[in-house]
Design a protein around this motif. Structure first.
Motif, PDB file in Angstrom:
ATOM      1  N   ALA A  20       4.465  14.914  -8.378  1.00 54.74           N
ATOM      2  CA  ALA A  20       5.547  15.598  -7.775  1.00 54.74           C
ATOM      3  C   ALA A  20       5.516  16.849  -8.188  1.00 54.74           C
ATOM      4  O   ALA A  20       6.174  17.766  -7.380  1.00 54.74           O
ATOM      5  N   ASN A  21       5.109  17.316  -9.364  1.00 53.65           N
ATOM      6  CA  ASN A  21       5.395  18.699  -9.909  1.00 53.65           C
ATOM      7  C   ASN A  21       4.586  19.666  -9.255  1.00 53.65           C
ATOM      8  O   ASN A  21       4.712  20.749  -9.069  1.00 53.65           O
ATOM      9  N   ASP A  22       3.540  19.055  -8.294  1.00 53.90           N
ATOM     10  CA  ASP A  22       3.017  20.249  -7.411  1.00 53.90           C
ATOM     11  C   ASP A  22       3.367  19.802  -6.210  1.00 53.90           C
ATOM     12  O   ASP A  22       2.838  18.795  -5.309  1.00 53.90           O
ATOM     13  N   LEU A  23       4.360  20.490  -5.734  1.00 55.16           N
ATOM     14  CA  LEU A  23       5.058  20.388  -4.435  1.00 55.16           C
ATOM     15  C   LEU A  23       4.196  20.104  -3.115  1.00 55.16           C
ATOM     16  O   LEU A  23       4.305  19.105  -2.266  1.00 55.16           O
ATOM     17  N   SER A  24       3.375  21.133  -3.112  1.00 55.00           N
ATOM     18  CA  SER A  24       2.389  21.243  -1.843  1.00 55.00           C
ATOM     19  C   SER A  24       1.609  20.023  -1.862  1.00 55.00           C
ATOM     20  O   SER A  24       1.220  19.349  -0.694  1.00 55.00           O
ATOM     21  N   LEU A  25       0.822  19.653  -2.877  1.00 52.13           N
ATOM     22  CA  LEU A  25      -0.018  18.746  -2.971  1.00 52.13           C
ATOM     23  C   LEU A  25       0.708  17.485  -2.555  1.00 52.13           C
ATOM     24  O   LEU A  25       0.277  16.593  -1.762  1.00 52.13           O
ATOM     25  N   ALA A  26       1.759  17.135  -3.449  1.00 50.78           N
ATOM     26  CA  ALA A  26       2.678  15.813  -2.833  1.00 50.78           C
ATOM     27  C   ALA A  26       2.856  15.896  -1.325  1.00 50.78           C
ATOM     28  O   ALA A  26       2.924  14.805  -0.716  1.00 50.78           O
ATOM     29  N   GLN A  27       3.452  16.755  -0.928  1.00 53.31           N
ATOM     30  CA  GLN A  27       3.678  16.970   0.577  1.00 53.31           C
ATOM     31  C   GLN A  27       2.336  16.608   1.296  1.00 53.31           C
ATOM     32  O   GLN A  27       2.409  15.919   2.387  1.00 53.31           O
ATOM     33  N   GLU A  28       1.185  17.147   1.011  1.00 53.28           N
ATOM     34  CA  GLU A  28       0.218  16.748   1.678  1.00 53.28           C
ATOM     35  C   GLU A  28      -0.075  15.283   1.584  1.00 53.28           C
ATOM     36  O   GLU A  28      -0.544  14.713   2.639  1.00 53.28           O
ATOM     37  N   GLU A  29       0.006  14.747   0.400  1.00 53.36           N
ATOM     38  CA  GLU A  29       0.001  13.183   0.282  1.00 53.36           C
ATOM     39  C   GLU A  29       0.719  12.441   1.137  1.00 53.36           C
ATOM     40  O   GLU A  29       0.296  11.224   1.555  1.00 53.36           O
ATOM     41  N   LEU A  30       1.852  12.987   1.508  1.00 52.25           N
ATOM     42  CA  LEU A  30       2.780  12.175   2.228  1.00 52.25           C
ATOM     43  C   LEU A  30       2.131  11.873   3.714  1.00 52.25           C
ATOM     44  O   LEU A  30       2.647  10.832   4.220  1.00 52.25           O
ATOM     45  N   VAL A  31       1.220  12.652   4.163  1.00 46.86           N
ATOM     46  CA  VAL A  31       0.508  12.388   5.350  1.00 46.86           C
ATOM     47  C   VAL A  31      -0.126  11.045   5.422  1.00 46.86           C
ATOM     48  O   VAL A  31      -0.217  10.427   6.126  1.00 46.86           O
ATOM     49  N   LYS A  32      -0.473  10.459   4.327  1.00 51.24           N
ATOM     50  CA  LYS A  32      -1.133   9.223   4.100  1.00 51.24           C
ATOM     51  C   LYS A  32      -0.250   8.292   4.338  1.00 51.24           C
ATOM     52  O   LYS A  32      -0.406   7.331   5.040  1.00 51.24           O
ATOM     53  N   ILE A  33       1.104   8.321   4.309  1.00 52.43           N
ATOM     54  CA  ILE A  33       1.983   7.336   4.265  1.00 52.43           C
ATOM     55  C   ILE A  33       2.346   7.494   5.755  1.00 52.43           C
ATOM     56  O   ILE A  33       2.403   6.176   6.270  1.00 52.43           O
ATOM     57  N   ASP A  34       2.163   8.500   6.646  1.00 56.95           N
ATOM     58  CA  ASP A  34       2.447   8.314   8.090  1.00 56.95           C
ATOM     59  C   ASP A  34       1.069   7.511   8.444  1.00 56.95           C
ATOM     60  O   ASP A  34       1.275   6.870   9.665  1.00 56.95           O
TER      61      ASP A  34
ATOM     62  N   LYS B 237       0.837  -1.289   0.045  1.00 56.05           N
ATOM     63  CA  LYS B 237       0.036   0.094   0.022  1.00 56.05           C
ATOM     64  C   LYS B 237       0.810   1.194   0.100  1.00 56.05           C
ATOM     65  O   LYS B 237       0.660   2.218  -0.702  1.00 56.05           O
ATOM     66  N   VAL B 238       1.916   1.155   0.952  1.00 56.70           N
ATOM     67  CA  VAL B 238       2.768   2.370   0.777  1.00 56.70           C
ATOM     68  C   VAL B 238       3.572   2.566  -0.435  1.00 56.70           C
ATOM     69  O   VAL B 238       3.773   3.935  -0.761  1.00 56.70           O
ATOM     70  N   LEU B 239       4.031   1.507  -0.871  1.00 59.68           N
ATOM     71  CA  LEU B 239       4.688   1.430  -2.264  1.00 59.68           C
ATOM     72  C   LEU B 239       3.852   2.190  -3.552  1.00 59.68           C
ATOM     73  O   LEU B 239       4.409   2.963  -4.285  1.00 59.68           O
ATOM     74  N   THR B 240       2.465   1.850  -3.472  1.00 58.15           N
ATOM     75  CA  THR B 240       1.621   2.357  -4.340  1.00 58.15           C
ATOM     76  C   THR B 240       1.329   3.676  -4.195  1.00 58.15           C
ATOM     77  O   THR B 240       1.277   4.586  -5.240  1.00 58.15           O
ATOM     78  N   LEU B 241       1.337   4.046  -2.908  1.00 62.89           N
ATOM     79  CA  LEU B 241       1.091   5.568  -2.566  1.00 62.89           C
ATOM     80  C   LEU B 241       2.261   6.336  -2.949  1.00 62.89           C
ATOM     81  O   LEU B 241       2.210   7.373  -3.569  1.00 62.89           O
ATOM     82  N   VAL B 242       3.607   5.806  -2.653  1.00 57.19           N
ATOM     83  CA  VAL B 242       4.779   6.765  -3.061  1.00 57.19           C
ATOM     84  C   VAL B 242       4.924   6.738  -4.658  1.00 57.19           C
ATOM     85  O   VAL B 242       5.133   8.000  -4.994  1.00 57.19           O
ATOM     86  N   LYS B 243       4.366   5.558  -5.296  1.00 54.98           N
ATOM     87  CA  LYS B 243       4.406   6.161  -6.695  1.00 54.98           C
ATOM     88  C   LYS B 243       3.526   6.927  -7.374  1.00 54.98           C
ATOM     89  O   LYS B 243       3.662   7.623  -8.222  1.00 54.98           O
ATOM     90  N   GLU B 244       2.321   7.074  -6.627  1.00 51.43           N
ATOM     91  CA  GLU B 244       1.240   8.057  -7.154  1.00 51.43           C
ATOM     92  C   GLU B 244       1.883   9.364  -6.748  1.00 51.43           C
ATOM     93  O   GLU B 244       1.607  10.283  -7.355  1.00 51.43           O
ATOM     94  N   ILE B 245       2.385   9.705  -5.543  1.00 48.46           N
ATOM     95  CA  ILE B 245       3.042  10.986  -5.322  1.00 48.46           C
ATOM     96  C   ILE B 245       4.319  11.087  -6.184  1.00 48.46           C
ATOM     97  O   ILE B 245       4.228  12.382  -6.728  1.00 48.46           O
ATOM     98  N   GLN B 246       4.759  10.076  -6.639  1.00 56.75           N
ATOM     99  CA  GLN B 246       6.048  10.570  -7.523  1.00 56.75           C
ATOM    100  C   GLN B 246       5.559  11.120  -8.971  1.00 56.75           C
ATOM    101  O   GLN B 246       5.937  12.025  -9.433  1.00 56.75           O
ATOM    102  N   LYS B 247       4.264  10.561  -9.328  1.00 56.68           N
ATOM    103  CA  LYS B 247       3.757  11.007 -10.397  1.00 56.68           C
ATOM    104  C   LYS B 247       3.193  12.401 -10.455  1.00 56.68           C
ATOM    105  O   LYS B 247       3.306  13.162 -11.449  1.00 56.68           O
TER     106      LYS B 247
END
Length: 126
Positions: free
Chosen positions: A91-105, A79-89
């Protein structure tokens, strides 16, 4: 009495830790550090570097394996791997990507609960 009992309990606990758990703990610490760095990233390039480090740590943790609840733990890693790959895709929207990192936590907290040892496991091992 407690003075004599504490070293005995400590000795039992230390003997219960094996190399697989130690290696996995190191990988998880590396991943936690990369996660914190990703949360602090100031640009997309830094974010992608740290996301790749997280991905590498996740893959390595799957290779090491889990002593307890293997299937459930692997499911969490996937699940975390899938989420990381989505965030990588995205990543051009830095603030959105960092918000998505909260899901990893959130996933980390959820899946770490299955590995929290009970008092008896700490005392007597698995």
């Amino acid at each position: 009495m407690m003075r004599f009992l504490f070293p005995f309990i400590l000795l039992i606990f230390v003997n219960g830790v094996d190399s697989q758990e130690s290696e996995l703990a190191l990988v998880m610490k590396e991943m936690a550090f990369s996660y914190k760095q990703a949360r602090k990233a100031q640009n997309t390039e830094d974010l992608l570097i740290h996301l790749q480090e997280i991905e590498n740590a996740l893959i390595k943790s799957k290779e090491i394996g889990f002593k307890r609840k293997q299937a459930e733990s692997t499911k969490g890693i996937d699940k975390v791997l899938t989420l990381v790959k989505e965030i990588q895709k995205n990543a051009n929207d830095l603030s959105l990507a960092q918000e998505e990192l909260v899901k990893i936590d959130q996933l980390r907290k959820q899946y770490h609960e299955i590995h929290e040892p009970s008092f008896w496991q700490l005392l007597f091992g698995n």
